[in-house]
Motif scaffolding. Sequence first.
Motif, mmCIF file in Angstrom:
data_model
loop_
_atom_site.group_PDB
_atom_site.id
_atom_site.type_symbol
_atom_site.label_atom_id
_atom_site.label_comp_id
_atom_site.label_asym_id
_atom_site.label_seq_id
_atom_site.Cartn_x
_atom_site.Cartn_y
_atom_site.Cartn_z
ATOM 1 N N PHE A 32 0.857 -1.174 0.000
ATOM 2 C CA PHE A 32 0.000 0.000 0.000
ATOM 3 C C PHE A 32 0.894 1.226 0.000
ATOM 4 O O PHE A 32 1.957 1.218 0.610
ATOM 5 C CB PHE A 32 -0.900 0.028 1.243
ATOM 6 N N ARG A 33 0.447 2.270 -0.681
ATOM 7 C CA ARG A 33 1.208 3.517 -0.706
ATOM 8 C C ARG A 33 0.246 4.697 -0.732
ATOM 9 O O ARG A 33 -0.939 4.536 -1.034
ATOM 10 C CB ARG A 33 2.162 3.554 -1.883
ATOM 11 N N PRO A 34 0.764 5.885 -0.419
ATOM 12 C CA PRO A 34 -0.102 7.066 -0.403
ATOM 13 C C PRO A 34 -0.612 7.411 -1.805
ATOM 14 O O PRO A 34 0.068 7.169 -2.806
ATOM 15 C CB PRO A 34 0.809 8.192 0.099
ATOM 16 N N ALA A 35 -1.791 7.982 -1.847
ATOM 17 C CA ALA A 35 -2.357 8.448 -3.117
ATOM 18 C C ALA A 35 -1.848 9.842 -3.466
ATOM 19 O O ALA A 35 -1.942 10.272 -4.605
ATOM 20 C CB ALA A 35 -3.883 8.448 -3.043
ATOM 21 N N TYR A 36 -1.305 10.539 -2.468
ATOM 22 C CA TYR A 36 -0.751 11.876 -2.697
ATOM 23 C C TYR A 36 0.376 12.119 -1.701
ATOM 24 O O TYR A 36 0.432 11.495 -0.627
ATOM 25 C CB TYR A 36 -1.829 12.959 -2.587
ATOM 26 N N GLU A 37 1.267 13.005 -2.038
ATOM 27 C CA GLU A 37 2.412 13.315 -1.200
ATOM 28 C C GLU A 37 1.969 13.838 0.165
ATOM 29 O O GLU A 37 1.074 14.684 0.254
ATOM 30 C CB GLU A 37 3.299 14.355 -1.887
ATOM 31 N N GLY A 38 2.570 13.306 1.201
ATOM 32 C CA GLY A 38 2.269 13.744 2.548
ATOM 33 C C GLY A 38 1.088 13.045 3.204
ATOM 34 O O GLY A 38 0.768 13.321 4.353
ATOM 35 N N GLN A 39 0.435 12.132 2.494
ATOM 36 C CA GLN A 39 -0.714 11.420 3.057
ATOM 37 C C GLN A 39 -0.261 10.514 4.200
ATOM 38 O O GLN A 39 0.714 9.790 4.085
ATOM 39 C CB GLN A 39 -1.412 10.589 1.979
ATOM 40 N N GLU A 40 -0.981 10.573 5.308
ATOM 41 C CA GLU A 40 -0.700 9.726 6.455
ATOM 42 C C GLU A 40 -1.180 8.295 6.178
ATOM 43 O O GLU A 40 -2.173 8.087 5.486
ATOM 44 C CB GLU A 40 -1.401 10.265 7.695
ATOM 45 N N CYS A 41 -0.495 7.340 6.771
ATOM 46 C CA CYS A 41 -0.897 5.941 6.667
ATOM 47 C C CYS A 41 -2.130 5.718 7.537
ATOM 48 O O CYS A 41 -2.117 6.062 8.720
ATOM 49 C CB CYS A 41 0.240 5.041 7.134
ATOM 50 N N PRO A 42 -3.197 5.145 6.982
ATOM 51 C CA PRO A 42 -4.371 4.848 7.801
ATOM 52 C C PRO A 42 -3.996 3.910 8.958
ATOM 53 O O PRO A 42 -3.205 2.978 8.780
ATOM 54 C CB PRO A 42 -5.329 4.144 6.834
ATOM 55 N N ASP A 43 -4.558 4.154 10.125
ATOM 56 C CA ASP A 43 -4.230 3.364 11.311
ATOM 57 C C ASP A 43 -4.387 1.869 11.078
ATOM 58 O O ASP A 43 -3.544 1.078 11.500
ATOM 59 C CB ASP A 43 -5.088 3.786 12.505
ATOM 60 N N VAL A 44 -5.454 1.473 10.412
ATOM 61 C CA VAL A 44 -5.707 0.039 10.210
ATOM 62 C C VAL A 44 -4.605 -0.608 9.363
ATOM 63 O O VAL A 44 -4.242 -1.759 9.597
ATOM 64 C CB VAL A 44 -7.105 -0.211 9.600
ATOM 65 N N ILE A 45 -4.051 0.110 8.422
ATOM 66 C CA ILE A 45 -2.953 -0.410 7.596
ATOM 67 C C ILE A 45 -1.677 -0.452 8.428
ATOM 68 O O ILE A 45 -0.939 -1.437 8.419
ATOM 69 C CB ILE A 45 -2.751 0.454 6.329
ATOM 70 N N ASP A 46 -1.418 0.605 9.169
ATOM 71 C CA ASP A 46 -0.226 0.687 10.008
ATOM 72 C C ASP A 46 -0.223 -0.420 11.064
ATOM 73 O O ASP A 46 0.795 -1.076 11.293
ATOM 74 C CB ASP A 46 -0.165 2.059 10.669
ATOM 75 N N GLU A 47 -1.354 -0.661 11.695
ATOM 76 C CA GLU A 47 -1.460 -1.693 12.732
ATOM 77 C C GLU A 47 -1.308 -3.098 12.151
ATOM 78 O O GLU A 47 -0.851 -4.010 12.842
ATOM 79 C CB GLU A 47 -2.799 -1.576 13.452
ATOM 80 N N GLY A 48 -1.695 -3.280 10.906
ATOM 81 C CA GLY A 48 -1.621 -4.585 10.277
ATOM 82 C C GLY A 48 -0.236 -4.940 9.752
ATOM 83 O O GLY A 48 -0.001 -6.070 9.329
ATOM 84 N N ASP A 49 0.689 -3.989 9.773
ATOM 85 C CA ASP A 49 2.028 -4.227 9.240
ATOM 86 C C ASP A 49 3.048 -3.548 10.142
ATOM 87 O O ASP A 49 3.679 -2.570 9.776
ATOM 88 C CB ASP A 49 2.130 -3.696 7.818
ATOM 89 N N GLU A 50 3.203 -4.115 11.323
ATOM 90 C CA GLU A 50 4.156 -3.558 12.268
ATOM 91 C C GLU A 50 5.552 -3.510 11.647
ATOM 92 O O GLU A 50 6.035 -4.494 11.105
ATOM 93 C CB GLU A 50 4.194 -4.428 13.534
ATOM 94 N N GLY A 51 6.152 -2.363 11.680
ATOM 95 C CA GLY A 51 7.482 -2.207 11.093
ATOM 96 C C GLY A 51 7.444 -1.984 9.598
ATOM 97 O O GLY A 51 8.481 -1.941 8.954
ATOM 98 N N GLY A 52 6.237 -1.835 9.021
ATOM 99 C CA GLY A 52 6.103 -1.614 7.593
ATOM 100 C C GLY A 52 6.668 -0.262 7.174
ATOM 101 O O GLY A 52 6.948 0.604 7.996
ATOM 102 N N ASP A 53 6.829 -0.090 5.890
ATOM 103 C CA ASP A 53 7.421 1.129 5.344
ATOM 104 C C ASP A 53 6.362 1.907 4.594
ATOM 105 O O ASP A 53 5.819 1.431 3.598
ATOM 106 C CB ASP A 53 8.576 0.756 4.414
#
Length: 55
Positions: A32-53
């Motif tokens: 998954f990646r941002p749709a625009y520059e500076g977009q924050e990672c949605p919490d649900v994606i961040d929580e599902g990939d601990e240590g993700g980039d």
Amino acid sequence: MAHVAKVLADHYGIISEHTKYEGGFGGLCVNFRPAYEGQECPDVIDEGDEGGDWP
């Protein structure tokens, strides 16, 4: 699999790429990646990939 990732990405307004199943890596793997520059990672994606980039 790619359809499920796209539905999730569309729901959160982000982009999904390179969807594949890898049994040794926890199953469904999606980049998954941002749709625009500076977009924050949605919490649900961040929580599902601990240590993700998130670019």
